[in-house]
Design an enzyme around this catalytic site. Structure first.
Site, PDB file in Angstrom:
ATOM      1  N   ASP A  30       2.718  16.173  18.622  1.00  0.00           N
ATOM      2  CA  ASP A  30       4.164  16.221  18.853  1.00  0.00           C
ATOM      3  C   ASP A  30       4.431  16.343  20.353  1.00  0.00           C
ATOM      4  O   ASP A  30       4.206  17.393  20.943  1.00  0.00           O
ATOM      5  CB  ASP A  30       4.730  17.427  18.085  1.00  0.00           C
TER       6      ASP A  30
ATOM      7  N   ASP B 226       1.397  -2.945   3.262  1.00  0.00           N
ATOM      8  CA  ASP B 226       1.667  -1.976   2.209  1.00  0.00           C
ATOM      9  C   ASP B 226       1.936  -2.670   0.871  1.00  0.00           C
ATOM     10  O   ASP B 226       2.658  -3.669   0.828  1.00  0.00           O
ATOM     11  CB  ASP B 226       2.909  -1.172   2.628  1.00  0.00           C
TER      12      ASP B 226
ATOM     13  N   GLU C 116      -3.475  -3.629   1.446  1.00  0.00           N
ATOM     14  CA  GLU C 116      -3.586  -2.523   0.504  1.00  0.00           C
ATOM     15  C   GLU C 116      -3.280  -3.118  -0.866  1.00  0.00           C
ATOM     16  O   GLU C 116      -2.131  -3.197  -1.284  1.00  0.00           O
ATOM     17  CB  GLU C 116      -2.581  -1.410   0.832  1.00  0.00           C
TER      18      GLU C 116
HETATM   19  C1  BGC Z   1       1.681   3.854   0.783  1.00  0.00           C
HETATM   20  C2  BGC Z   1       2.374   5.079   0.318  1.00  0.00           C
HETATM   21  C3  BGC Z   1       3.813   4.705   0.005  1.00  0.00           C
HETATM   22  C4  BGC Z   1       3.897   3.536  -0.958  1.00  0.00           C
HETATM   23  C5  BGC Z   1       5.264   2.934  -0.996  1.00  0.00           C
HETATM   24  C6  BGC Z   1       1.710   3.018  -0.471  1.00  0.00           C
HETATM   25  O1  BGC Z   1       0.838   2.068  -0.512  1.00  0.00           O
HETATM   26  O2  BGC Z   1       0.377   4.072   1.245  1.00  0.00           O
HETATM   27  O3  BGC Z   1       2.289   6.123   1.239  1.00  0.00           O
HETATM   28  O4  BGC Z   1       4.445   5.807  -0.580  1.00  0.00           O
HETATM   29  O5  BGC Z   1       3.019   2.532  -0.600  1.00  0.00           O
HETATM   30  O6  BGC Z   1       5.559   2.254   0.183  1.00  0.00           O
END
Ligand code: BGC
Length: 542
Positions: A27, A208, A269
């Site tokens: 921070d 994501d 992901e």
């Molecule tokens: C992320 C999470 C998130 C979700 C919705 C996931 O793959 O790693 O932290 O809450 O996607 O965006």
């Protein structure tokens, strides 16, 4: 300009990428939340640690309903984290330190505060602005039932009704409306967002919920199995996970990246059911890489590790992709804690209401040290999560009043959520928030963090931090030249393999010390007095 494929620097194939959960890293302005200023001040630390790249969790303008995975403006930095100018400076400085920078692209959904969603819900029913999302009439005579039975990953229905009677889809929290990827403007907008950040010299993006995006036409109800697997796992022909329509979208993104020099990458992901399905995401004109979460669920046995590693190498090798390894991230219980739980414990349940006395924290850290050597000796890329280099445990006893993860409320308190792995980093032994930079960090830090801080471990022989530093340095010299791996028979419960350089990694997952031969490069803990490898300990040998 299209870059000649032969000249692309495929740095990600062997990279160690350090995940910065920016809210909790450092921070710089003392307001309780980590920020870009804090991260810039710690780049020297990351360089000395020896990582190749950092991946920064979403830093865009956001109401933080889901820790920033609810983006209100993809082209601006949230004021809590800093400014766009600071972000540009960070990328420059990281590059000066030899560290690449990966952003986090959140294409499945926006924030409810995004201008598109505000426009849509303030427009009359039937307005074209609504088409950028999944906004539909409900079922039943008065439309009072949602368009389908889909469940949100965070719990509760995946549809929320608007005051005018229509419903909108959100696979995650209601503050995260899903975008309609059939819409041309959605498609072009994200190519533009990619260009925006590539022009600012980002080296790539983690994408994501890469297996989301496309929904089955007509929103057919999910069957029981699919509903149970709503936790982003994916099954065959699921109405909203891993649909074939995803791939043309990825190819558009890839074409954008290929227009930039310097080896820009996309890592997915993607939670998909089978390696053959994952392989589709890794075709030459799609993702460069995908996370592989399989180690994260592995039991601490030689057989389990070997099976997972064998399968991962086989399936990735078959398509020419380099595997990746992950033990922790911002969504799961930290592995120093997971590995200290009795065999077979479901750590998600344990976190909610499990017996805390079954946790053997010492064993957890001992195994976490061993698994660091295991993972860093494997071919491919490795993703480290901030704080694992300190051996940080899950903070499993956060008071309910401070829990911030939407999962806690959305699940009706049947899942604790992910705050315990997101507690700020301790930098100093003493002082408010152990040098994180604030008097009152956004999540409270346990007293034990002081003794685990960077200051407490730096230059201290035998510390977890020094183990990671030594391992990363040796890895560069001995473990990244080729992707060869040969499994070795080393006795019951002992996991061992040799890499192309001749370096061997031996991990004792059995119940008694074992003998070793060769020159010791590094051990995850002290050998026995007679030079044997103790239980739960790993060694690199030459
Ligand atoms: C992320 C999470 C998130 C979700 C919705 C996931 O793959 O790693 O932290 O809450 O996607 O965006």
């Amino acid at each position: 300009m299209t870059t000649d494929a032969a000249q692309i620097d495929r740095w990600w194939r062997t990279a160690v990428v350090y995940q910065v959960y920016i809210r909790s890293f450092a921070d710089g302005n003392g307001d309780g939340t980590g920020d870009i200023a804090g991260l810039r001040s710690r780049l020297g630390y990351l360089r000395d640690l020896g990582v190749d790249a950092i991946w920064i969790n979403p830093w865009y303008r956001s109401p933080l309903a889901d820790g920033g995975y609810d983006v209100a403006d993809y082209r601006d930095i949230d004021p809590q984290y800093g400014t766009l100018a600071e972000a540009e400076a960070l990328v420059r400085e990281a590059h000066e330190h030899g560290i690449k920078v990966i952003g986090d692209l959140v294409p499945n959904h926006t924030s409810e505060q995004h201008v598109w969603f505000q426009e849509a819900i303030n427009a009359p029913i039937g307005d074209p602005s609504r088409e950028r999302y999944h906004i539909r009439p409900g079922k039943g005579p008065d439309g009072s039932e949602p368009p389908s039975d889909w469940r949100s990953v965070f719990g509760g229905p995946a549809w929320t009704r608007l005051p005018d009677g229509e419903w909108y889809l959100h696979l995650f929290a209601p503050e995260q409306p899903d975008l309609n990827w059939e819409h041309p403007e959605v498609r072009s907008e994200f190519c533009d967002v990619l260009r925006f950040w590539m022009d600012r010299d980002l080296d790539g993006f983690r994408v994501d919920v890469a297996h989301g995006l496309v929904k089955a036409p007509g929103y057919p109800d999910a069957n029981e199995e699919q509903r149970l697997l709503a936790g982003a796992r994916g099954t065959e022909n699921h109405p909203f996970w891993d649909r074939d329509g995803i791939h043309p979208i990825v190819r558009e993104w890839r074409a954008v990246l290929d227009g930039y020099a310097g080896g820009r990458m996309l890592v997915a992901e993607a939670w998909v059911p089978r390696p053959e399905r994952l392989a589709l995401y890794l075709r030459p004109d799609e993702y460069h890489q995908s996370f592989n979460f399989s180690l994260l669920e592995a039991d601490w046995t030689e057989a389990a590790y070997r099976k997972i590693i064998e399968e991962s190498l086989e399936s990735q090798g078959a398509i020419g992709a380099a595997p990746t390894w992950v033990m922790s991230n911002h969504d799961v219980v930290r592995h120093a804690t997971r590995l200290g739980l009795p065999e077979g414990t479901d750590w998600r349940d344990w976190l909610l209401n499990g017996d805390r006395t079954v946790l053997d924290a010492d064993t957890g850290v001992t195994r976490a040290r061993a698994v660091a050597l295991l993972m860093l000796a494997l071919p491919g890329g490795t993703y480290l999560y901030q704080g694992e280099e300190l051996g940080l445990p899950e903070v499993h006893d956060l008071p309910e009043a401070v829990l911030d993860d939407p999962v806690w409320e959305r699940s009706g308190h049947t899942a604790k959520g992910r705050d315990g792995c997101r507690v700020p980093m301790p930098w100093t032994n003493e002082g408010p928030a152990f040098g994180f930079g604030s008097d009152e960090p956004w999540l409270p830090m346990p007293a034990e963090f002081g003794a685990m801080s960077v200051e407490a471990q730096a230059e201290v022989e035998g510390s977890v931090l020094e183990l990671y530093r030594a391992a990363l340095a040796l890895r560069r010299d001995h473990l990244v030249d080729d992707e060869m791996l040969e499994f070795l028979e080393a006795g019951d419960g002992v996991f061992a393999f040799r890499r192309g350089s001749g370096v061997r990694c031996v991990v004792n997952m059995s119940t008694a010390p074992v003998g070793i031969d060769g020159d010791v490069l590094l051990t995850s803990g002290p050998l026995t007095d007679t030079g044997e490898l103790p239980v739960d300990t790993a060694v690199w040998l030459r």
